[in-house]
Enzyme design. Structure first.
Site, PDB file in Angstrom:
ATOM      1  CB  SER A 330      -0.895   0.021   1.236  1.00 18.37           C
ATOM      2  OG  SER A 330      -0.189   0.475   2.376  1.00 18.37           O
ATOM      3  CG  ASP A 331       1.362   5.810  -1.488  1.00 19.51           C
ATOM      4  OD1 ASP A 331       2.248   6.021  -0.635  1.00 19.51           O
ATOM      5  OD2 ASP A 331       1.259   6.477  -2.526  1.00 19.51           O
ATOM      6  CE1 TYR A 332       5.450   4.320   3.300  1.00 19.47           C
ATOM      7  CE2 TYR A 332       5.885   6.299   4.563  1.00 19.47           C
ATOM      8  CZ  TYR A 332       6.325   5.112   4.006  1.00 19.47           C
ATOM      9  OH  TYR A 332       7.634   4.720   4.175  1.00 19.47           O
TER      10      TYR A 332
END
Length: 791
Positions: A330-332
């Site tokens: 995932s992106d942050y």
């Protein structure tokens, strides 16, 4: 500011196994033993993963697909030293993933809380690995990742030009070399994974993250993306990590580079055809041509479905169509945002269910959503088999990285190779090759004589761009010019204006500088320049005025393309003196500088040039280096022309009342201190079948008096097709160096891949017909030939 900060030394790390209490042991399907298959380095990775997975409890599995960043302070004492008791208590089931070990304590600016140097980072990594491998039940090592978009974002590391600058080089070999250095500096600290490169195509310059990209064109971005991954992981499709290399993370899948209104995280208003023709190709090229092992989903939604919940995108396209075998991360906080921003989940539990079902394998950077998966499995809302699949992929990364056999790093070796002589030389070369000459009335190159005024908000500071590192030394343009001319010329300096009160990319609030104070600075600059022979004026951005807007309180996009603040007024005041002016643009995105482009004698586009930027600019200004870069984006005249990119459809840009549809500078454009003559393209075969190939050749002659570089570009246009096609598409480029009078023939191969398209049935085909084959040194300076493709 943190004071009296101490980090464990390597000796303390090696003694950690004695100091730490044993982690609690929980019942599991099987127990670890000396004969465990997963501990056998000679066994097949799949068998090792199977064996380990069968021994793990559900809680141990969840630990492998979550991570820690903001909560890392909970395992440190008040001096940011690792606390053994806190570590064991906080993570009784092991710690699968650790975010950015080089930073001090999470999402804090390194100017506020300085990060760890090579020796301190290695000490922390080794201490954590010692605990993980000797004090947890199964001894599973930790996976660490770092940022390294244009250099390792850490203390002491080498800072290279920002991505958009290196894209301007049109030099894949150089980009591969740069990323090889980034890889070894990161891997030397015990970190096997990096969140880079960005292969989003950037089609809206209002978007603050345009600096992180390789430009607007799918072909260019794809070639640069492949080169970057080859530098980070090694050439070829091997999935096993090699010495001195790191796993690249391809980001962000996808549509991220053309958000609605140009605002970060905004919806991507694009169709499937638009995705397949423009946004997918760079990702597909990297997946099919390299050993890429990690892909990061994007924040945005596409057609109402956020990428982190888009099974069609992550499973059907990425895994099934393209054959991706690695892990999707995932992106942050993007999984959490399925609840907080997109509102397709009522809580973190629902967000976790949606993301896991879509094929996201790890929850970065803090694992808040995936921490609920254990409860969800026990309640029967998620199958353990789904969790196992994600865990399998993350364990696979660890085995392929060799962490079970070699979890530790060598601090002395890391210090030796970090920002060494070779790395600094490459940083200079990269900066030199990334500078684009946009205008020159004959003023450049300058002579090191007389009095030269160096003025502007980026003259005396080396701007590194977003995701910046902390190199041991960086060179400003003022320093570079002074070092270049020595005592041969008199150098005077004036700041001219300030752009923003602060220039820290990490700082949430952004305040434009006071206009009244800037007017005083402009007056001082005018007085300083009144008696000089030449003015070098820096204009553009700070790291705050165009950047990633990652939160409502941390914005970075702008609705205007004009220079921020009183920069135009500074230019106007200096231009009124009647002195020759060379403008050096130091910026994160294209700027609408129409008046400056008309009135300046010379203009250089530098973007952000890294730690050696000042030396590189001086080399170009005074002619020791002949600029040869080209623009990787179209530069609009105004925001009203947006969206503007060179590969438009035939019906686009019919015209405006009272203005033009022409860009300020076209894609692929860049001048030189010499001149080049390019012949019309020659086809080896003017007729081929739909599955055939041919070559196109161009003779290039340096018709000037200096050695220089030219970037020969190949564009193709399908004259008649079943669906509308762009007026031209880049399908090849080569950067060559020629001595005065030298001629070289550049040859490109035209293959079915060069001609293929998605037809009216959404099938990828080569349609018979006539194709315009265009070659030249920019997207507008082209000569053509016709290629006929027969059934």
């Amino acid at each position: 500011m943190i004071r009296n900060r101490k980090i464990w030394c390597a000796a303390s790390a090696l003694a950690l196994s004695v100091a730490l209490p044993m982690a609690p042991i929980h019942a599991a399907p099987a127990t670890a033993s000396a004969k465990a298959v997963y501990k056998d380095a000679g066994a097949q990775i799949e068998a090792r993963v199977d064996d380990l997975l069968a021994r793990m409890t559900l809680d141990e599995k969840i630990a492998q697909i979550t991570t820690v960043w903001l909560d890392k302070v909970k395992i440190f004492d008040d001096r940011l030293q690792l606390d053994p008791a806190k570590l064991a208590a906080q993570y009784p089931h092991g710690l699968g993933h650790f975010t950015r070990p080089s930073d001090a304590k999470g999402a804090v600016s390194p100017r506020v809380a300085p990060g760890r140097n090579p020796r301190q980072t290695v000490a922390l990594v080794n201490a954590l690995q010692k605990w993980a491998t000797t004090q947890t039940r199964l001894g599973i090592p930790i996976l660490f990742h770092e940022e390294g978009l244009h250099g390792y974002a850490a203390v002491g590391a080498t800072s290279f030009p920002q991505s958009i600058a290196m894209a301007s080089s049109f030099d894949t070999d150089m980009l591969r070399d740069v990323n090889s250095v980034i890889a070894r500096e990161i891997r030397s600290r015990g970190v096997p994974m990096i969140l880079s490169p960005v292969v989003d195509i950037a089609r809206d310059p209002r978007w603050g993250r345009i600096e992180e990209t390789y430009g607007e064109d799918p072909y260019l971005v794809g070639e640069m993306g492949v080169a970057a991954v080859e530098g980070l992981q090694g050439v070829g499709r091997s999935r096993d990590l090699r010495p001195g290399k790191v796993f690249a993370t391809l980001k962000h899948l996808t549509g991220h580079g053309q958000p609605e209104s140009g605002t970060n995280v905004g919806p991507a208003p694009v169709s499937e055809r638009e995705l397949r023709e423009n946004f997918f190709p760079p990702f597909e090229q990297v997946v099919k041509r390299t050993g890429i092992e990690a892909v990061m989903a994007s924040y945005n939604e596409i057609d109402g479905v956020p990428s982190h919940a888009n099974r069609w995108l992550l499973e059907n396209v990425l895994r099934e169509e393209w054959g991706f075998k690695g892990a999707v991360v995932s992106d942050y906080s993007a999984i959490d945002q399925l609840m907080s921003i997109h509102h397709i989940a009522a809580n973190l539990e629902e967000a976790a269910i949606r993301a896991l079902d879509a094929g996201v394998d790890a929850d970065l950077p803090d694992g808040l959503s995936y921490a609920t998966l254990g409860k969800l499995v026990r309640e029967g809302k998620v199958s353990e088999a789904q969790v196992d699949l994600a865990v399998r992929r993350m364990l696979d990364l660890k085995f392929r990285a060799g962490l079970f056999e070699h979890p530790y790093a060598d601090a002395a070796a890391s210090e030796k190779i970090t920002n060494n002589t070779e790395a600094r030389a490459l940083a200079l070369k990269a900066a030199q090759r990334s500078i684009t000459l946009l205008k020159n009335d004959g003023m450049l190159p300058l002579k090191p004589e007389g009095t030269i005024a160096v003025i502007g908000p980026s003259a005396a500071v080396a701007r590194l761009g977003g995701y910046y590192g902390q190199p041991p030394h960086s060179v400003s343009i003022l320093e570079g010019i002074k070092a270049k001319v020595g005592g041969k010329a008199n150098i005077v300096f004036a700041q001219g204006v300030k752009i923003t009160e602060n220039d820290d990319w990490w700082e949430d609030s952004v305040t434009k500088s006071d206009p009244a104070e800037n007017r005083k600075l402009i007056a001082q600059a005018v007085e300083a320049a009144r008696g000089v022979d030449h003015i070098v004026l820096t204009l553009g951005d700070t790291e705050q005025s165009s950047r990633e807007g990652w939160a409502d309180n941390h914005l970075g996009d702008r609705p205007s393309l004009d220079l921020v603040g009183e920069q135009q007024a500074l230019f106007d005041a200096l231009e009124a003196l009647g002195k020759p002016i060379t403008v050096v643009l130091i910026n994160g995105r294209p700027a609408s500088t129409v008046t400056i482009s008309e009135q300046a004698n010379a203009i250089l586009e530098g973007w952000y040039l890294g730690e050696q930027g000042g030396n590189a600019v001086a080399d170009v200004l005074f002619g020791d280096v002949n600029p040869g870069a080209k623009l990787p984006v179209t530069v609009p005249r105004s925001v009203g022309q947006l969206p503007m990119f060179y590969n438009a459809k035939p019906s686009a840009r019919r015209g405006y009342l009272f203005d033009t549809t022409d860009p300020l500078y076209p894609f692929g454009f860049g001048l030189s201190y010499t001149t080049f003559d390019l012949s019309p393209p020659r086809l080896a075969a003017a007729r081929i079948g739909t599955g055939g190939k041919t070559t196109v050749s161009v003779d290039v002659r340096n018709s000037g008096g200096r050695e220089g570089d030219e970037v020969v570009q190949l564009y193709i246009h399908d004259k008649v097709s079943s669906v509308t096609r762009p007026i031209k598409e880049l399908k090849g480029f080569q950067r060559i160096t020629l001595k005065p009078g030298e001629t070289r023939t550049v040859t490109f191969t035209i293959s079915p891949e060069s001609l293929q398209m998605w037809n009216d049935h959404m099938e990828r085909v080569v349609e018979p017909g006539d194709f315009e084959i265009m070659t030249g040194n920019s997207s507008v300076a082209l000569q053509s030939a016709t290629l006929t493709v027969t059934p």
